[in-house]
Design an enzyme around this catalytic site. Sequence first.
Site, PDB file in Angstrom:
ATOM      1  N   TYR A 115      81.220  35.459  51.893  1.00 43.37           N
ATOM      2  CA  TYR A 115      79.885  35.289  51.296  1.00 43.37           C
ATOM      3  C   TYR A 115      79.771  33.907  50.659  1.00 43.37           C
ATOM      4  CZ  TYR A 115      75.521  36.773  49.099  1.00 43.37           C
ATOM      5  OH  TYR A 115      74.203  36.908  48.733  1.00 43.37           O
ATOM      6  N   TYR A 136      70.158  33.102  55.035  1.00 44.77           N
ATOM      7  CA  TYR A 136      70.497  33.834  53.810  1.00 44.77           C
ATOM      8  C   TYR A 136      69.857  35.207  53.890  1.00 44.77           C
ATOM      9  CZ  TYR A 136      70.440  34.913  48.771  1.00 44.77           C
ATOM     10  OH  TYR A 136      70.582  35.498  47.546  1.00 44.77           O
TER      11      TYR A 136
END
Lengths: 141, 329
Positions: B232, B283
């Site tokens: 991440y 994103y």
Amino acid sequence: MSDRFFPDGMPQPLADAISLPFWEAASEHRLVVQRCTACEHTRLPPSPLCPECRSEDADWQEISGRGEVYTHTAVHRPIAGGQELPFVIAVIALEGSGGLRMISNLVGVDPGEVTIGMSVEVVWEDMSADLALPRFRPVPQ
Amino acid sequence: MVWMPGGGGGCAAVANAAMAVETGQAEVVVVYRSLCQGQFFRFGAAGRDAAAPPDPAPPTVQQANSLMMASMGFTMPYGLLMAAAAYALPTRRHMHLYGTTSEQLGMLAVTFREHASRNPRAVMGQRPMTLDDHQNSPMIADPHRLFDCCLESDGACAIVVTSAERARDLAKRPVEILASEQGAPKGYGFGPFTNANVPDELYTTGGCGEMADRLWAKAGLGPKDVDVAQIYDHFTGCVLMQLEDYGFCERGEGGPFIESGALAWQGGSMPTNTHGGSLSEAYIHGLNHVVEGVRSLRGESTSPVDGAEVCLVTSGACVPSSAVLLGGR
């Protein structure tokens, strides 16, 4: 009224019954931390229970307002109109607080001159007649 | 269980779906994330319009309607609203303690952009980036430059979770969930975003160390067994801290580890974010990292890793987080 560092349009503090005494003390330019009266563990932000012993009993301990910079960032984007950029957000390790830190701003310093470990002291900014915010500035050498 | 409005819970959602299947509560679960920020709310601006005129009433203490909002009373008045500023704080201290540099963070961003260049879905796929481009990008919240920050995207993705038996005769080769973990260490709260009192030994971490130990123990695997990773990447510094949390390098060695080229598709010991990540693909709160994890084990990645059998996927670090280990045969 004190010197002003930030415009009125900055976000205002939100408080519940538990944290309100912090802001009432702030309006008198007193910096306080919540302290468990059962085990003396200090905590910030204020909370209903002691995370160490689960006691609900707590009082408020006034601290000196001195400390040192634990970490920092210079922010180049505005939060409010008319704000001076960049502005410095820092985490301050608070002297005499039982090891607590708080988030605040550094004022009266060139953002490029801020260093971790720098000695600082509280400087109160009166945002209005009933709201004062604790900012920090380098301790004069 | 971890399910926050932000990116910490993506892998936890996959894990929860697997639990539902394992316990017979569902046969098939679709895990999805759909983000549409542009016209409603931009995370990067923290939902504020700095150009709007201030409330004419004098500033005062407002009533908080929850303990969380009362706690945010200790961050918001100081202008700590942007994630880019919040995660700059632990990254700055990591630099101070270990000598991590902006160039090392930039190398990570350049590596992920290079991976995106082969990915037709990547928003930044046609925008090559050099280390100079990174170093010359505008400062947002020191040490975070523009290219240390993830994109803000409108998009969606989904993962279908079902039993191994049901998956066996599907058209596409399934990938196995080897292990999953979620959580946060004691005293971590919401991490450095709202909590200046994260324990000192955790402050410059992603808060994932204990979770990583449990993950490896559950799977009977370790960091050396990982062939490809999807980590991440809300901010470059948060990737660096996770590399240390999951044991790919020692604490404080994340900078030199990145500098060694370990994360690169070509020649790297552990190709990472082969889709380009949140920095360069899109994103979607990191659920696209799970999608890429599946692709990378099925030979469908646009930056394929030959013979890859084990992929680590992580969700947002520096908040309560989660991870899954995926296996392909």
